[in-house]
Enzyme design. Structure first.
Site, PDB file in Angstrom:
ATOM      1  N   MET A 132      62.093  32.945  31.363  1.00 16.29           N
ATOM      2  CA  MET A 132      61.769  33.181  29.945  1.00 16.29           C
ATOM      3  C   MET A 132      61.113  34.531  29.788  1.00 16.29           C
ATOM      4  O   MET A 132      59.886  34.647  29.681  1.00 16.29           O
ATOM      5  CB  MET A 132      60.820  32.066  29.451  1.00 16.29           C
ATOM      6  CG  MET A 132      61.486  30.713  29.358  1.00 16.29           C
ATOM      7  SD  MET A 132      62.793  30.733  28.166  1.00 16.29           S
ATOM      8  CE  MET A 132      63.818  29.410  28.754  1.00 16.29           C
ATOM      9  N   THR A 133      61.926  35.540  29.868  1.00 16.29           N
ATOM     10  CA  THR A 133      61.422  36.913  29.949  1.00 16.29           C
ATOM     11  C   THR A 133      62.607  37.850  29.847  1.00 16.29           C
ATOM     12  O   THR A 133      63.734  37.452  30.129  1.00 16.29           O
ATOM     13  CB  THR A 133      60.736  37.137  31.315  1.00 16.29           C
ATOM     14  OG1 THR A 133      59.416  36.622  31.277  1.00 16.29           O
ATOM     15  CG2 THR A 133      60.661  38.591  31.713  1.00 16.29           C
TER      16      THR A 133
END
Lengths: 218, 187
Positions: free
Chosen positions: B1-2
């Site tokens: 999640m980046t």
């Protein structure tokens, strides 16, 4: 230990604070075959006098490749020396596995120095061998000597083995950093010749700053 | 999640990241740090489990310091990546993997860019992205990257790539951070 006597264990400090077993080991090394190393900014040469044991027996190899970029030679008990050479080779490969690059020569000398130092702490026989290590790394060409005490030093010229003081004297008188490769090789040869007073059978190895590769000359 | 991005040019390297830290569908932080300085010449961008990533960054910093002190000169960018990869590999092989991946950027004898993954693999790259937004970032990188990019242009491309990912990836957002390491080190 008996009280009031001069007796002390040979593996411990003597009355003058010296490590007797280290001195004995150094004495054994000084009876080994004469071996020299010479370094300039562009290359380093190792040369060792080879004494055939007797007729029909092949002489030992005295110049050892440690890794692509480093080599070593030495003097003393050959079996002790071979063990130290194994240690150097092991450290070189461990460094490659650990951090993915060839070991630098200072660290290489330090590691084998630490290995030898362990022996000086206990009541065991020290390895009776002095090493001369030549190699090239990110910071250029290096030459190191490692003694039976584990002490190591960096320098431009070293000599170990029989009459090494004479060999070293000769090198000190004739050394210059501008020495060409062939001249340095001749200087090494002359130094050994001066030490043993006869034309020596030499084994030679070298590294060059440019090629970054240790070469064993037959 | 980046989304993290790295670009290498002849004049230096660029790292860029978004600033969102998520816990499932919850935005845990809108100002998360994802690019870490390792020294004046080396930086790492992280993706994945933050605690694992920070642990590995601290571990490699300590190992590099000891190596630097021992041999007297600083570890190269590849050596830095190798140290992180060693830990990742031994984690994977002992059934306790570090759930973090890295982009290691820096300058030693020349600009260098590497990516390391959970398995401990290291790959040298000229441009790279990682994290949930990376497929979107790669769309920008693939169309805009050229090996002739100047350092300023590379900075713009990296920023655009992260911004594009933030538009369509729910795991990325809340602004872009850019770090540049020019040849000669951070001033």
């Amino acid at each position: 230990m008996q009280s009031g006597s001069e007796r002390f264990p040979p593996f411990f400090y003597g009355p003058e604070g010296r490590l007797i077993q280290v001195e004995y080991a150094a004495e054994a090394v000084s009876r080994g075959s004469t071996t020299v190393g010479i370094r300039t900014d562009r290359f380093a040469i190792l040369a060792s006098h080879v004494r055939p044991p007797r007729e029909l027996v092949d002489p030992y190899d005295k110049i050892f490749e440690i890794d692509e970029h480093a080599g070593a030679t030495g003097s003393g008990y050959i079996s002790d020396m071979l063990r130290l050479i194994d240690e150097l080779r092991l450290e070189s490969q461990q460094h490659r596995l650990y951090i993915g690059s060839p070991i630098d020569i200072f660290t290489l000398a330090k590691r084998v120095g630490q290995y030898i130092h362990e022996f000086t702490l206990y009541a065991v026989r020290l390895p009776a061998a002095s090493l001369i290590i030549a190699g090239v790394d990110q910071r250029g060409v290096h030459l190191f000597q490692v003694d039976p005490s584990g002490t190591f030093s960096r320098g431009a010229a070293f000599a170990v083995g029989r009459n090494s003081d004479k060999a070293l004297d000769y090198i000190i008188k004739n050394y210059s950093n501008d020495l060409g490769f062939e001249d340095a090789k001749k200087l090494a040869e002359k130094a050994v010749e001066t030490a043993i007073s006869e034309k020596p059978l030499l084994q030679v190895g070298y590294v060059e700053a440019e090629k970054k590769r240790f070469v064993k000359q037959s | 999640m980046t989304t993290i991005v790295g670009i290498k040019t002849v004049k230096g390297v660029v790292l860029a990241s978004d600033k969102r830290a998520s816990k499932g569908f919850f935005i845990a932080s809108k100002d998360a740090q994802k690019i870490f300085k390792i020294d004046e010449y080396t930086a790492a961008a992280i993706a994945g489990q933050v605690s694992d990533a920070e642990y590995l960054v601290n571990l490699v910093k300590a190992q590099r310091k000891l190596i630097h002190l021992e041999r007297g000169f600083r570890p190269s960018v590849y050596e830095t990546a190798k140290l992180i990869a060693n830990a990742a590999y031994s984690g994977l092989r002992s059934y306790a993997p570090f759930l973090a991946e890295f982009i290691i950027a820096g300058v030693d004898t020349e600009p260098r860019l590497y990516s390391t993954d959970v398995s401990g693999a290291i790959s040298p790259e000229s441009f790279v992205s990682n994290g949930s937004g990376s497929p979107i970032a790669y769309g920008v990188l693939e169309s805009s990257y050229a090996d002739t990019l100047s350092l300023d242009e590379a900075q713009e491309v990296a920023k655009k790539a992260v911004q594009a990912a933030m538009q369509r990836d729910p795991g990325s957002g809340d602004g872009v951070e850019v770090v540049v390491i020019p040849v000669g080190g951070v001033q």
